[in-house]
Design a protein around this motif. Structure first.
Motif, PDB file in Angstrom:
ATOM      1  N   ALA A 151      50.808 -18.947 -22.708  1.00  0.00           N
ATOM      2  CA  ALA A 151      50.458 -17.586 -22.309  1.00  0.00           C
ATOM      3  C   ALA A 151      48.987 -17.286 -22.583  1.00  0.00           C
ATOM      4  N   CYS A 183      55.218 -21.841 -25.913  1.00  0.00           N
ATOM      5  CA  CYS A 183      55.231 -20.770 -24.908  1.00  0.00           C
ATOM      6  C   CYS A 183      54.087 -19.790 -25.150  1.00  0.00           C
ATOM      7  N   GLU A 226      60.378 -19.888 -20.896  1.00  0.00           N
ATOM      8  CA  GLU A 226      58.958 -19.686 -20.619  1.00  0.00           C
ATOM      9  C   GLU A 226      58.282 -18.710 -21.561  1.00  0.00           C
ATOM     10  N   THR A 227      59.068 -18.016 -22.378  1.00  0.00           N
ATOM     11  CA  THR A 227      58.500 -17.071 -23.332  1.00  0.00           C
ATOM     12  C   THR A 227      59.220 -17.226 -24.674  1.00  0.00           C
TER      13      THR A 227
END
Length: 75
Positions: A66, A62, A28-29
């Motif tokens: 964000a 990702c 996710e990052t």
């Protein structure tokens, strides 16, 4: 665009290669992507350029998420 894939010469076993293809998008990052790539490299050695490019593409996705960008298209 650069080719982004996990070469068969790097991960010959199809099930294992598919497993790594599933793991990368779960990150996710960008930091998680780097962790997954690090795990892959610790098992298989330095990733070839197409695999590194695949990880970079996932990191960019990702980062875009964000920022509130739900989808990224590459030309």
């Amino acid at each position: 665009p650069a080719p982004t894939f996990l070469p068969e010469s790097y991960i010959p076993e199809p099930r294992e290669r598919l497993s790594w293809y599933k793991r990368l998008p779960q990150a996710e990052t960008p930091r998680e992507v780097e962790r997954v790539l690090g795990e892959l490299e610790s098992e298989r050695g330095e990733a070839p350029e197409p695999a590194q490019d695949l990880a970079a593409l996932q990191s960019a996705r990702c980062a875009a998420r964000a920022l509130g960008i739900p989808r990224v298209r590459w030309l």
